[in-house]
Scaffold this active site. Structure first.
Site, mmCIF file in Angstrom:
data_model
loop_
_atom_site.group_PDB
_atom_site.id
_atom_site.type_symbol
_atom_site.label_atom_id
_atom_site.label_comp_id
_atom_site.label_asym_id
_atom_site.label_seq_id
_atom_site.Cartn_x
_atom_site.Cartn_y
_atom_site.Cartn_z
ATOM 1 N N GLU A 83 0.772 -1.243 -0.021
ATOM 2 C CA GLU A 83 0.040 0.120 -0.130
ATOM 3 C C GLU A 83 0.795 1.238 0.062
ATOM 4 O O GLU A 83 0.442 2.373 0.722
ATOM 5 C CB GLU A 83 -0.982 -0.060 1.360
ATOM 6 C CG GLU A 83 -2.247 -0.452 0.991
ATOM 7 C CD GLU A 83 -2.867 -0.316 -0.261
ATOM 8 O OE1 GLU A 83 -2.959 1.025 -0.663
ATOM 9 O OE2 GLU A 83 -3.327 -1.217 -0.763
HETATM 10 C C1 LIG Z 1 2.552 -9.673 0.060
HETATM 11 C C2 LIG Z 1 2.556 -8.676 -0.936
HETATM 12 C C3 LIG Z 1 1.373 -8.183 -1.270
HETATM 13 C C4 LIG Z 1 1.028 -7.089 -2.299
HETATM 14 N N1 LIG Z 1 -0.255 -6.943 -2.596
HETATM 15 C C5 LIG Z 1 -0.435 -6.038 -3.511
HETATM 16 C C6 LIG Z 1 -1.726 -5.991 -4.242
HETATM 17 O O1 LIG Z 1 -2.738 -6.446 -3.814
HETATM 18 N N2 LIG Z 1 -1.574 -5.199 -5.457
HETATM 19 C C7 LIG Z 1 -0.677 -4.295 -5.938
HETATM 20 O O2 LIG Z 1 -0.871 -3.840 -6.942
HETATM 21 N N3 LIG Z 1 0.576 -4.527 -5.414
HETATM 22 C C8 LIG Z 1 0.609 -5.311 -3.986
HETATM 23 N N4 LIG Z 1 1.895 -5.285 -3.550
HETATM 24 C C9 LIG Z 1 3.142 -4.606 -4.129
HETATM 25 C C10 LIG Z 1 3.489 -3.496 -3.240
HETATM 26 O O3 LIG Z 1 2.614 -2.592 -2.917
HETATM 27 C C11 LIG Z 1 4.846 -3.249 -3.632
HETATM 28 O O4 LIG Z 1 5.693 -4.118 -3.286
HETATM 29 C C12 LIG Z 1 5.274 -1.785 -2.846
HETATM 30 O O5 LIG Z 1 4.254 -0.743 -3.438
HETATM 31 C C13 LIG Z 1 6.545 -1.295 -3.282
HETATM 32 O O6 LIG Z 1 6.785 -1.549 -4.512
HETATM 33 P P1 LIG Z 1 8.320 -2.458 -5.053
HETATM 34 O O7 LIG Z 1 8.348 -3.738 -4.256
HETATM 35 O O8 LIG Z 1 8.448 -2.322 -6.509
HETATM 36 O O9 LIG Z 1 9.416 -1.573 -4.384
HETATM 37 P P2 LIG Z 1 10.185 -0.143 -5.201
HETATM 38 O O10 LIG Z 1 9.134 0.667 -5.591
HETATM 39 O O11 LIG Z 1 11.159 -0.885 -6.068
HETATM 40 O O12 LIG Z 1 10.819 0.484 -4.043
HETATM 41 C C14 LIG Z 1 12.054 -0.048 -3.267
HETATM 42 C C15 LIG Z 1 12.644 0.962 -2.229
HETATM 43 O O13 LIG Z 1 12.686 2.282 -2.665
HETATM 44 C C16 LIG Z 1 12.104 3.097 -1.976
HETATM 45 N N5 LIG Z 1 11.682 4.249 -2.873
HETATM 46 C C17 LIG Z 1 10.962 4.185 -4.192
HETATM 47 N N6 LIG Z 1 10.977 5.258 -4.551
HETATM 48 C C18 LIG Z 1 11.302 6.203 -3.744
HETATM 49 C C19 LIG Z 1 11.284 7.549 -3.856
HETATM 50 N N7 LIG Z 1 10.873 8.172 -4.568
HETATM 51 N N8 LIG Z 1 12.125 8.303 -2.726
HETATM 52 C C20 LIG Z 1 12.608 7.642 -1.728
HETATM 53 N N9 LIG Z 1 12.322 6.072 -1.716
HETATM 54 C C21 LIG Z 1 11.901 5.466 -2.604
HETATM 55 C C22 LIG Z 1 11.110 2.160 -1.282
HETATM 56 O O14 LIG Z 1 10.374 3.007 -0.094
HETATM 57 C C23 LIG Z 1 11.684 0.836 -1.255
HETATM 58 O O15 LIG Z 1 12.270 1.037 0.008
HETATM 59 C C24 LIG Z 1 1.977 -6.607 -2.674
HETATM 60 C C25 LIG Z 1 3.409 -6.929 -2.276
HETATM 61 C C26 LIG Z 1 3.547 -8.037 -1.427
HETATM 62 C C27 LIG Z 1 5.134 -8.335 -1.016
#
Ligand SMILES: Cc1cc2nc3c(=O)[nH]c(=O)nc-3n(C[C@H](O)[C@H](O)[C@H](O)COP(=O)(O)OP(=O)(O)OC[C@H]3O[C@@H](n4cnc5c(N)ncnc54)[C@H](O)[C@@H]3O)c2cc1C
Length: 589
Positions: free
Chosen positions: A438
């Protein structure tokens, strides 16, 4: 196995004594929702979560959801429990009666969210996203879509998902690639892959309604070219009956650290038929209806898991004997660990944060209802501003505190907490997702500081500070509360200075601001918890003679919070205003 007793007394205390928002109290819609009804619902909810749902947590952890021949199988017992859950109308608790819902306010449903999160977050997630999807369709779908899809979602025989994330796009949704091509009849065909989709598939419901973000071929790049589509797993005919399978399939499910009973799916969309929801290229703002409400619910997940972790740590500390306390009351060689000052500190830290969070989320539930249903647009907008300010705070603070609390609870169990027998380490693992999904907690902090704090035409933070100053002023007249009200005043001044520092740095030192966001969110969160505690204190002194045990407990816990937790503000502030030079100039070799 872990035990759980839903904190109905504390919830009822809030419902009866802290429903102090006159705008909320004037909502015609909830005139009938009185204490008797609230108590009845919460007692039934407690029975359900303590007996039916709680055992599913361990089962889901030991026998995770699995993919068999393209079909997701939920853990043993989930199907039966889900059937009872929907038969008894729990999915529909907060939904609109027009679509078969029970029309209960968030002042009640958020307590139920807490209980479910405590008992089994994995089980909860199978219906949680349905409510999110329901809210999004309710606000942005046209009448025929609402009529076709909402009643079964409200009944719980169809569920909902939220499909945003793709392999190359998580936080930055502007990068998303899923394509949507318009057909001659006005529907769309969607092609692409979505990953990490919670409840993307399961064997609990007849149909799954996916809300999917995608781009049309002519869409502008970035977030301005994203549209929202409704894509059912099984096609729905005009008469509402189920037709053939749509082009949505489950590629795999994730093997995870926690919430193992919840199926987190990779979904392939292969020319899947869908309907556009809301306006073309405005999908992200429609999806935000779902995401904002959902973010508060994720905060409440952190609260629920914190509560069960605390309860188990407290019980254990009253059974486990180790070492001699300073009181010299030792019998049979050792004292109970609850006699040790450090264990007591740790337990009170948990308790004071949890009860403050519950009071804050109850305050926010009232504001949310006003923002959605008040007749006066100005009042609605003012409430909506406060909700938007507090949404990232509740999401991040409660889930980060959830990590602290579940870790501390495990510590109280010592080695028996780290090993699996007592079920304590599962709380830590299950909660670990809440600061990530989220929108990660860092991204929430960025949202708070860059979007909510610095607002061109409104001073939302100024209004919020004023609200707290009024509460302080009121309580400074009460001799017993005065010292704590003055403490809050002292830390509020730091918060005001911190806000000014941020607004100043925003002009030409954005890295300083970015590096301060997380600290600022914690500071505002601690202020918000203290604001709630001050209201609780006020009531507690007034009602002391009506229930001495309950209200003395509140007063002592508040004292701990103001003296032991609130001062964290100073270290957050001092650390943040050191700026970003030691951060941005560093060379990682
Ligand atoms: C168990 C689980 C359930 C999930 N359920 C859903 C779902 O139902 N629907 C759905 O669509 N998604 C879902 N997700 C996805 C989840 O919302 C994302 O994993 C999350 O939003 C982070 O995206 P990412 O993993 O690509 O990390 P990234 O976006 O690659 O981020 C990596 C790191 O970089 C940091 N970061 C990124 N951008 C910035 C910035 N601009 N400034 C500072 N720091 C930054 C982040 O805080 C993080 O620490 C789920 C994930 C999991 C693991």
């Amino acid at each position: 196995m872990a035990t759980y007793k839903a904190p109905v007394d504390d919830m009822m205390f809030l419902f009866e004594k802290l429903r102090d928002n006159s705008n909320y109290n004037s909502l015609e819609k909830y005139k009938e929702v009185n204490s008797d009804l609230a108590k009845d619902i919460l007692e039934q909810a407690a029975k359900l979560t303590e007996t039916l749902i709680l055992p599913l947590a361990k089962v889901g952890d030991e026998t995770p959801a699995k993919l068999e021949n393209g079909v997701v199988r939920t853990p043993p017992g989930y199907k039966e429990a889900y059937k009872k859950f929907i038969d008894d109308g729990w999915v529909s608790l907060s939904c609109d009666p027009e679509y078969g819902g029970q029309g209960m306010p968030k002042t009640i449903s958020s307590f139920f969210d807490e209980m479910l999160s405590a008992a089994s977050l994995s089980f909860k997630l199978y219906s949680e996203l349905s409510i999110g999807a329901y809210n999004c369709i309710l606000h942005h779908g046209n009448d025929s879509i609402k009529k076709k899809f909402l009643p079964n979602m409200v009944k719980g025989t169809w569920s909902g998902t939220m499909c945003l994330t793709e392999p190359v796009c998580g936080t930055d949704l502007g990068l998303l690639k899923t394509k949507a091509i318009e057909q001659s009849d006005g529907t769309y065909k969607l092609t692409g892959q979505k990953i990490f989709i919670t409840s993307g598939d399961q064997d609990l419901t007849e149909n799954i309604i996916h809300l999917v973000l995608a781009r049309t071929p002519d869409a502008p790049s970035g977030t301005k070219g994203i549209s929202l589509f409704l894509v059912p797993k099984v096609q729905v005919k005009d008469d509402g009956s189920l037709g053939s399978r749509n082009g949505v399939s489950t590629n795999s499910i994730e093997s995870k650290m926690g919430i193992k009973g919840s199926a987190t799916c990779v979904l392939n969309f292969d020319e899947a038929s869908g309907y556009i929801i809301g306006k073309k290229n405005k999908g992200l703002s429609s999806m935000f209806t779902m995401m904002n409400l959902e973010r508060i619910v994720v905060g409440i997940q952190g609260l629920g898991i914190s509560e069960i972790a605390y309860q188990n740590a407290l019980n254990y500390s009253k059974e486990r004997k180790q070492g001699k306390s300073n009181n010299n009351n030792t019998k049979n060689g050792a004292d109970l660990i609850i006699d040790h000052a450090d264990i007591r500190r740790s337990l009170l830290n948990m308790k004071s944060i949890i009860e403050g969070e519950r009071a804050l989320s109850f305050w926010l539930a009232q504001q949310t209802e006003v923002s959605l249903h008040h007749k006066d647009d100005k009042i609605k907008e003012e409430a909506s501003d406060l909700v938007s300010l507090m949404t990232p705070v509740v999401k991040s603070l409660f889930t980060d505190m959830g990590m602290e609390i579940t870790s501390d609870a495990m510590q109280i169990f010592g080695g028996y907490g780290y090993t699996k027998d007592q079920g304590i380490e599962q709380f830590y693992r299950d909660n670990r997702i809440t600061p990530i999904y989220e929108g990660t907690n860092s991204v929430q902090a960025i949202d708070l500081v860059f979007r909510k704090l610095v607002n061109k035409d409104k001073d939302i933070i100024g209004r919020y500070v004023k609200l707290i100053q009024e509460e302080i002023k009121k309580n400074k007249n009460q001799i017993k509360i005065k010292p704590l009200a003055e403490k809050l005043e002292e830390y509020l001044k730091i918060t005001i200075n911190f806000t000014k520092w941020i607004k100043d740095k925003m002009k030409n030192s954005k890295d300083d601001v970015s590096a301060a966001c997380n600290d600022y969110l914690k500071v505002l969160g601690l202020i918000a918890l203290s604001h709630s505690w001050l209201k609780v204190l006020d009531i507690s002194y007034k009602e002391l003679n009506n229930n001495k045990i309950f209200f003395e407990d509140k007063i002592e816990t508040a004292n701990f919070f103001f003296n032991r937790v609130l001062p964290r503000i100073e270290s957050h502030y001092k650390s943040a205003i050191s700026g970003s030079k030691y951060i941005m100039n560093f060379k990682f070799n």
